[in-house]
Motif scaffolding. Structure first.
Motif, PDB file in Angstrom:
ATOM      1  N   PRO A  63       0.816  -1.212   0.000  1.00 22.02           N
ATOM      2  CA  PRO A  63       0.000   0.000   0.000  1.00 22.02           C
ATOM      3  C   PRO A  63       0.849   1.262   0.000  1.00 22.02           C
ATOM      4  CG  PRO A  63       0.193  -0.816   2.226  1.00 22.02           C
ATOM      5  CD  PRO A  63       0.970  -1.778   1.348  1.00 22.02           C
ATOM      6  N   ASP A  64       0.221   2.373  -0.377  1.00 23.01           N
ATOM      7  CA  ASP A  64       0.896   3.659  -0.217  1.00 23.01           C
ATOM      8  C   ASP A  64       1.014   4.009   1.262  1.00 23.01           C
ATOM      9  OD1 ASP A  64       1.132   4.311  -3.007  1.00 23.01           O
ATOM     10  OD2 ASP A  64      -1.017   4.678  -3.022  1.00 23.01           O
ATOM     11  N   ILE A  65      -0.076   3.762   2.021  1.00 23.18           N
ATOM     12  CA  ILE A  65      -0.144   4.190   3.423  1.00 23.18           C
ATOM     13  C   ILE A  65      -0.606   3.035   4.306  1.00 23.18           C
ATOM     14  CG2 ILE A  65      -1.262   5.757   5.062  1.00 23.18           C
ATOM     15  CD1 ILE A  65      -1.583   7.743   2.783  1.00 23.18           C
ATOM     16  N   LEU A  67      -2.077   2.494   8.023  1.00 17.15           N
ATOM     17  CA  LEU A  67      -2.658   3.220   9.158  1.00 17.15           C
ATOM     18  C   LEU A  67      -2.666   2.327  10.397  1.00 17.15           C
ATOM     19  CD1 LEU A  67      -5.743   5.076   7.583  1.00 17.15           C
ATOM     20  CD2 LEU A  67      -3.485   6.017   8.128  1.00 17.15           C
ATOM     21  N   ALA A  81      -9.574   6.518   5.837  1.00 19.08           N
ATOM     22  CA  ALA A  81      -9.068   5.763   4.692  1.00 19.08           C
ATOM     23  C   ALA A  81      -9.902   6.016   3.446  1.00 19.08           C
ATOM     24  CB  ALA A  81      -9.053   4.272   5.024  1.00 19.08           C
ATOM     25  N   ILE A  84      -8.940   9.410   2.024  1.00 24.92           N
ATOM     26  CA  ILE A  84      -7.620   9.378   1.384  1.00 24.92           C
ATOM     27  C   ILE A  84      -7.703   8.683   0.027  1.00 24.92           C
ATOM     28  CG2 ILE A  84      -5.288   8.427   1.544  1.00 24.92           C
ATOM     29  CD1 ILE A  84      -5.440   8.842   4.571  1.00 24.92           C
ATOM     30  N   GLU A  85      -8.430   7.574  -0.012  1.00 28.42           N
ATOM     31  CA  GLU A  85      -8.547   6.835  -1.271  1.00 28.42           C
ATOM     32  C   GLU A  85      -9.315   7.638  -2.317  1.00 28.42           C
ATOM     33  OE1 GLU A  85     -10.249   3.073  -0.250  1.00 28.42           O
ATOM     34  OE2 GLU A  85      -8.351   2.250   0.490  1.00 28.42           O
ATOM     35  N   SER A  91      -3.592   4.114  -2.144  1.00 24.74           N
ATOM     36  CA  SER A  91      -4.038   2.860  -1.531  1.00 24.74           C
ATOM     37  C   SER A  91      -3.704   2.881  -0.042  1.00 24.74           C
ATOM     38  CB  SER A  91      -3.383   1.663  -2.209  1.00 24.74           C
ATOM     39  OG  SER A  91      -1.977   1.749  -2.142  1.00 24.74           O
ATOM     40  N   VAL A  92      -4.662   2.449   0.765  1.00 20.29           N
ATOM     41  CA  VAL A  92      -4.529   2.509   2.223  1.00 20.29           C
ATOM     42  C   VAL A  92      -4.731   1.118   2.808  1.00 20.29           C
ATOM     43  CG1 VAL A  92      -5.425   3.531   4.348  1.00 20.29           C
ATOM     44  CG2 VAL A  92      -5.408   4.873   2.230  1.00 20.29           C
ATOM     45  N   CYS A 147       5.046  -0.756   2.553  1.00 17.10           N
ATOM     46  CA  CYS A 147       4.327   0.506   2.349  1.00 17.10           C
ATOM     47  C   CYS A 147       5.327   1.645   2.133  1.00 17.10           C
ATOM     48  CB  CYS A 147       3.411   0.812   3.542  1.00 17.10           C
ATOM     49  SG  CYS A 147       4.258   1.447   5.009  1.00 17.10           S
ATOM     50  N   SER A 199      -4.068  -1.693  -5.391  1.00 21.09           N
ATOM     51  CA  SER A 199      -4.963  -1.582  -4.244  1.00 21.09           C
ATOM     52  C   SER A 199      -5.618  -2.919  -3.958  1.00 21.09           C
ATOM     53  CB  SER A 199      -6.050  -0.534  -4.524  1.00 21.09           C
ATOM     54  OG  SER A 199      -6.918  -0.438  -3.426  1.00 21.09           O
TER      55      SER A 199
END
Length: 260
Positions: A63-65, A67, A81, A84-85, A91-92, A147, A199
């Motif tokens: 993922p990018d992030i 959490l 999330a 953000i998406e 992608s979270v 990530c 994603s």
């Protein structure tokens, strides 16, 4: 992983509203995954393959992030999330999204190997639980490694103030501590620009609730930097202002934290 960030005062109430139906859809993305222990057996009896479990339940997610959060805040974290998406097209991964699969697997194993009549064997149950939790912890570490940004959302649920410690703040969750500690130690990698992260569908699962259990106080591992909740909000909501510019959303985030 490229950067770790702690939002010390996370509070979703200042963000744009997300409908309950969207939260429900997010929770149901990977709901009711079929768990069969025979899929993980190396032999015909009782040897389970950890690699097969990874392949089935904890596929490589990049993922990018990532959490990290308290389970008590999970609905607000889902709302974050979703924003953000939708607003940033990133992608979270929510760390609790694979808990449900782990618990399903654990129940399958316990019912097959740990039951004595109507009761579970205490020693066998401890053994199976420790193995599944180690697999889960290792899987979370894999995702953190893969990530780009690790974000810990600090709230009173995740970092409670305990009068017994003279108002000092500690983590109460061993899982958050493990994630933060790994994020602190993991090797930093260059920003992976040009690599498109795929994603993955995600879902949240219910967390464990322990009544009358002992509490543990974990010192909070440091992150690379911290971020105020209002700056997190501005980062998401300013996406339209930068839509015509060739600026990656995460590069904008790095610029925000570098000016602190």
């Amino acid at each position: 992983m490229y950067k770790s960030i702690q939002v010390e005062d996370f509070d979703f109430s200042i963000f744009s509203d997300v409908s309950p139906s969207d939260v429900k859809k997010y929770k149901e993305r990977n709901k009711n995954r079929l768990i069969k222990i025979q899929d993980y057996l190396l032999d015909s009896k009782n040897t389970l393959s950890v690699e097969k479990i990874y392949e089935k339940l904890f596929v490589d997610i990049k993922p990018d992030i990532f959490l990290s959060h308290s389970h008590a805040d999970k609905d607000d974290v889902i709302r974050l999330a979703i924003l953000i998406e939708e607003e940033l097209n990133l992608s979270v991964f929510i760390d609790s999204c694979i808990w449900g699969d782990a618990f399903k697997l654990l129940r399958e194993i316990d019912e097959e190997y740990c039951l004595n009549g109507s009761n579970f064997n205490y020693k066998k149950r401890n053994y199976t639980t420790s193995n599944v939790f180690i697999i889960l912890n290792s899987a979370l570490h894999r995702v953190i490694y893969n990530c780009e940004v690790f974000i810990f959302l600090g709230t009173d649920n995740s970092i409670p103030i305990n009068e017994a410690f003279k108002s000092e703040r500690y983590l109460s969750s061993p899982w958050i501590y493990s994630e933060l500690q790994f994020a602190k130690l993991v090797r930093r990698t260059p920003k992976p620009r040009g690599i498109k992260f795929e994603s993955r569908d995600q879902a949240l699962a219910e967390s464990l609730a322990f009544d009358n259990a002992p509490n543990f106080a974990y010192s909070i591992p440091e992150t690379d930097t911290t971020l105020l909740n209002r700056n997190l909000k501005n980062w998401i909501e300013d996406s339209n202002r930068y839509s015509s510019q060739d600026v990656h959303p995460l590069d904008r985030l790095y610029k925000i934290i570098s000016h602190r």
